[in-house]
Motif scaffolding. Structure first.
Motif, PDB file in Angstrom:
ATOM      1  N   PRO B  66       0.817  -1.215   0.000  1.00 47.62           N
ATOM      2  CA  PRO B  66       0.000   0.000   0.000  1.00 47.62           C
ATOM      3  C   PRO B  66       0.851   1.265   0.000  1.00 47.62           C
ATOM      4  O   PRO B  66       2.006   1.230   0.421  1.00 47.62           O
ATOM      5  CB  PRO B  66      -0.783  -0.111   1.309  1.00 47.62           C
ATOM      6  CG  PRO B  66       0.042  -0.969   2.189  1.00 47.62           C
ATOM      7  CD  PRO B  66       0.744  -1.930   1.277  1.00 47.62           C
ATOM      8  N   TRP B  95      -5.444  -3.784   2.213  1.00 46.58           N
ATOM      9  CA  TRP B  95      -4.943  -3.221   0.970  1.00 46.58           C
ATOM     10  C   TRP B  95      -5.055  -4.281  -0.136  1.00 46.58           C
ATOM     11  O   TRP B  95      -4.796  -5.456   0.081  1.00 46.58           O
ATOM     12  CB  TRP B  95      -3.493  -2.789   1.113  1.00 46.58           C
ATOM     13  CG  TRP B  95      -2.849  -2.504  -0.203  1.00 46.58           C
ATOM     14  CD1 TRP B  95      -1.949  -3.294  -0.860  1.00 46.58           C
ATOM     15  CD2 TRP B  95      -3.082  -1.378  -1.051  1.00 46.58           C
ATOM     16  NE1 TRP B  95      -1.601  -2.722  -2.036  1.00 46.58           N
ATOM     17  CE2 TRP B  95      -2.286  -1.545  -2.194  1.00 46.58           C
ATOM     18  CE3 TRP B  95      -3.893  -0.241  -0.940  1.00 46.58           C
ATOM     19  CZ2 TRP B  95      -2.264  -0.622  -3.235  1.00 46.58           C
ATOM     20  CZ3 TRP B  95      -3.870   0.680  -1.976  1.00 46.58           C
ATOM     21  CH2 TRP B  95      -3.062   0.486  -3.110  1.00 46.58           C
ATOM     22  N   ILE B 104      -7.856   5.448  -2.234  1.00 46.39           N
ATOM     23  CA  ILE B 104      -7.315   5.556  -0.881  1.00 46.39           C
ATOM     24  C   ILE B 104      -7.637   6.935  -0.297  1.00 46.39           C
ATOM     25  O   ILE B 104      -8.083   7.067   0.845  1.00 46.39           O
ATOM     26  CB  ILE B 104      -5.788   5.318  -0.903  1.00 46.39           C
ATOM     27  CG1 ILE B 104      -5.493   3.832  -1.027  1.00 46.39           C
ATOM     28  CG2 ILE B 104      -5.111   5.895   0.323  1.00 46.39           C
ATOM     29  CD1 ILE B 104      -6.015   3.002   0.113  1.00 46.39           C
TER      30      ILE B 104
END
Lengths: 638, 149
Positions: B66, B95, B104
């Motif tokens: 991530p 993730w 995100i």
């Protein structure tokens, strides 16, 4: 549970035979100690290549009773590999599969979901109003897999398709392979999918979900689907490897190769270099050859071990599937810590399987701990550790006492160390005084006594002379109680610490030994077989040091009694032998090692005997039920 | 700058050509994996009218790992600590490589709208959030007015 019962039945015969054998030994010769390192050697001899070695039952203590007749309630165990666990787990999955009539991987996922709690899983499944929904909630698509799952990988040429991970897409000229799970059809390119699975594997996660994120797809990949990608990956890697090889071949012309050989005029010795043989000896060819053989024999041991490790490592990491199973196996061990324990030694993957006790009184580890016994086991690589608390061997200190001691050390040792090094008692009123700089003329805040920091004498004697040459006498009778208990603790803590330091220093010897022994072989042509005793001695020494170290923690908690005196005597004898051997290691010249072999062996065996006697004495102290009860109550051991 | 994966280039292009309302992410010229992020406080939350500065970094193994995101602007929120670190599942266990910078940042914006004091990172803030809700909201508003300009 039925499986377990079968186990016990299977081995009950075996164990009784083993037992009587050991007892005979004990009765026949009280002093004959079952040499710890010898048994280790035996394990090694028996180890690789012998399929029976894995089923060999081992014991946590070398005798079933001490010479005082106290039962040692030994723990029975086996050394196994993670592969063996896989086989057992596969059986479990098959059983569930027969009941649910689902694909194998789906049953495996269900069991993983419920941490192998089969009953709970079946219960939930049976009570679910709708099986399909239930399965879906657990990331499982109910419909049965087709025969041929390889079609999950498809070759695409459609330019509208885009891999959601690398953002690359195929063109008509450059097709790409895509993979999707059978149940969700979310396509990602095979490279990304494989990378994704490898990453998940690396972090040890199981039940890996589809990477699709908008909205999050909770379908979990099954082992069958993993297998498709794993095999595809193997094929690709092979192809890649082959291509690379071919490219390398094409790149070099004959002339280049010739040139390379000319540059490397020592190419004959290339093979030797691998074996670390130094070429610049002026010895005759004959001794050189002999040397090489010795070198080979010596290295054989290490090389074989190393190769085995590498092989296992490779096998485990080679394919996605094998790594996945490895993760499942190690997780299973951590869930079932009652039955399996991973060796806590760094980089060691061995597993010890619990079988039972050779005792009628003890039913489980907790009960054994309550009797203050220590279930010491050895993994395949001969690392000793405690099955009860997964710490390195801590005999003669029982697990609970180790805990107490550790807490005490954490709480007190820092403070105590500081107090010990930075403060002194006021010679008159015994309050603690820290000297925070300045001269040695101290004035106690509580009693206003003027004294000298160095000799703790009255300052008036120093009035005209700022130098203190007075000898510091030992503090006498009037020490306060707090100080006394501190001192008692400090005494044992210091000894404990000393042994720890000595242990570490002796450990360095082992490392130096590797080089020493190599030199020895090259210089004098001694074969490996003849010098292996050295390593055994070091190992035995290290284990005895550990015993001694923990004995101080143990003694700290033992109240003053006759038993304590006996332990102290046995401890003294052990530490004598340990020091003797340790000194021998320090003093011996490399050339004399072989000459002194009998000496090494004599001291070692008497040291091991002393260790056994010592450990037995420690067990014997609790022979009296009252002592045990008092001890348990006094330290509030549950 | 060593070669940048196609994925990062595409994502950056899209962030610039088709920005999400209320969010801007601009890569640094000397390091295209490092982004300056400006995030508008969602309306209806105590962070309304605030503009929060964040930093975002794409590690080497992105998108397998991530992105790393951190608030640079001081914020009073139970899931964001004093150093600006964010407790958000999609930044950690959940993730997936199919998620993007865009998604995100939207998740972070959503976190501002609906804090989760039961899974706190800043314990004191979370306690206040649960026990003295009005005051916590008040503080969050004050901090927004003071710092998130």
């Amino acid at each position: 549970m039925t499986d377990d019962d079968e186990y016990f039945e299977d081995f009950s015969d075996n164990s009784s035979i083993e037992l009587s054998g050991v007892d005979e030994d004990v009765l026949g010769n009280e002093l004959s100690s079952v040499d710890i390192s010898d048994s280790g050697e035996y394990e090694f001899d028996d180890g690789p290549g012998n399929t029976d070695s894995s089923s060999e039952i081992l014991y946590s203590f070398y005798k079933s009773r001490t010479s005082g007749g106290i039962p040692t309630h030994r723990l029975k165990y086996r050394n196994i590999a993670l592969d063996d666990i896989q086989k057992e787990l596969e059986k479990d999955v098959k059983k569930v599969q027969n009941m649910l009539q689902l694909d194998y991987g789906k049953c495996l996922n269900l069991l993983l979901q419920y941490s192998w709690n089969e009953h709970k899983m079946l219960d939930m499944y049976m009570n679910a109003p709708n099986h399909q929904d239930y399965l879906l909630k657990n990331g499982i698509y109910e419909a049965k897999f087709p025969e041929d799952l390889s079609r999950l990988i498809s070759t695409e040429t459609d330019e509208n398709i885009l891999c959601g991970i690398c953002y690359c897409g195929p063109t008509k000229d450059e097709p790409m392979n895509f993979f999707s799970m059978y149940g969700c059809k979310h396509k990602f390119c095979t490279d990304c999918y494989i990378q994704y699975l490898k990453n998940k594997n690396e972090s040890g996660s199981m039940a890996i979900e589809c990477p699709f994120a908008d909205p999050k797809c909770h379908l979990k990949i099954t082992i069958e689907e993993l297998n498709v990608l794993s095999e595809y990956n193997n094929k690709m890697e092979e192809k890649h490897f082959y291509h690379k090889k071919q490219e390398e071949c094409n790149l070099l012309s004959e002339e280049q190769i010739k040139q390379m050989y000319k540059l490397d005029s020592d190419s004959e010795f290339e093979f030797d270099e691998q074996l670390d043989v130094e070429d610049d000896f002026n010895n005759t060819v004959k001794t050189k050859e002999k040397m090489k053989i010795d070198e080979l024999v010596y290295d054989f041991h290490t090389i074989i071990q190393q190769r085995e490790r590498e092989e296992i490592d490779k096998k485990r990491n080679r394919t996605i599937i094998s790594k996945y199973w490895y993760n499942i196996g190690s997780r299973y061990c951590t869930i079932n810590t009652k039955k399996y324990k991973h060796c806590p030694s760094p980089d060691c993957d061995n597993v010890v399987q619990f079988i039972g006790f050779d005792s009628d009184i003890v039913a489980n580890i907790e009960e054994l701990k309550r009797l203050l016994m220590i279930p010491l086991v050895r993994c395949k690589s001969n690392h000793q550790f405690c099955f009860g608390c997964n710490e390195t061997a801590h005999a003669p200190c029982p697990c609970k006492v180790v805990q107490l001691w550790k807490i005490k050390c954490e709480d007190d040792s820092e403070t105590l160390n500081w107090i010990q090094t930075n403060t002194k008692d006021c010679p008159r009123c015994h309050s603690l005084i820290e000297k925070n700089g300045g001269c040695n003329h101290m004035t106690c805040k509580s009693c206003t006594y003027n004294f000298c920091w160095i000799c703790l004498g009255d300052w008036t004697a120093h009035r005209n002379n700022y130098r203190c040459d007075k000898y510091v006498p030992n503090e006498d009778s009037d020490v306060s109680k707090v100080r006394e208990s501190l001192e008692k603790y400090m005494f044992y803590f210091n000894h404990f610490n000393n042994q720890r330091i000595s242990h570490d220093k002796d450990k360095q010897i082992l490392e130096i030994f590797e080089n020493k022994i190599k030199e020895l072989q090259i210089n004098s042509g001694v074969s490996w077989i003849e010098s292996v005793f050295y390593k055994e001695c070091v190992n035995a020494l290290l284990e005895c040091r550990e015993s001694l170290k923990w004995s101080y923690a143990f003694l700290f908690y033992i109240p003053n009694c006759r038993g304590k005196q006996l332990i102290e005597t046995a401890q003294w004898q052990l530490s004598n032998k340990v020091e003797q051997l340790s000194r021998l290691f320090e003093d011996v010249e490399i050339g004399d090692v072989i000459k002194k072999k009998p000496m090494f062996l004599t001291i070692k065996s008497s040291m091991v005997t002393a260790q056994n006697v010592f450990l037995e004495t420690c067990i014997d102290i609790f022979a009296d039920k009252h002592t045990l009860k008092d001890f348990v109550q006094r330290w509030n051991i549950k | 700058m060593s070669s940048l994966p196609k994925r990062i280039i595409r994502e950056t292009e899209r962030l610039i050509s088709d920005p999400v309302p209320g969010i801007t992410a601009t890569p640094h010229e000397e390091n295209l994996r490092y982004f300056d992020v400006l995030l508008d406080g969602p309306s209806g939350s105590p962070y309304e009218n605030g503009v929060f500065k964040l930093e975002l970094f794409l590690p080497d193994d992105y998108p397998m790992a991530p992105p790393m995101v951190r608030f640079l602007t001081k914020i009073y929120h139970p899931n964001i600590d004093r150093l600006g670190r964010i407790c958000l599942d999609v930044l950690k266990n959940n993730w997936s490589p199919a998620l993007q910078i865009r998604t995100i940042l939207l998740s972070i914006q959503a976190l501002l709208s609906s804090p989760n004091p039961d899974d706190p990172l800043a314990n004191e803030v979370a306690d206040e959030w649960k026990n003295n809700h009005d005051k916590a909201i008040q503080t969050a508003r004050e901090w927004t007015a003071q710092y998130a300009k």
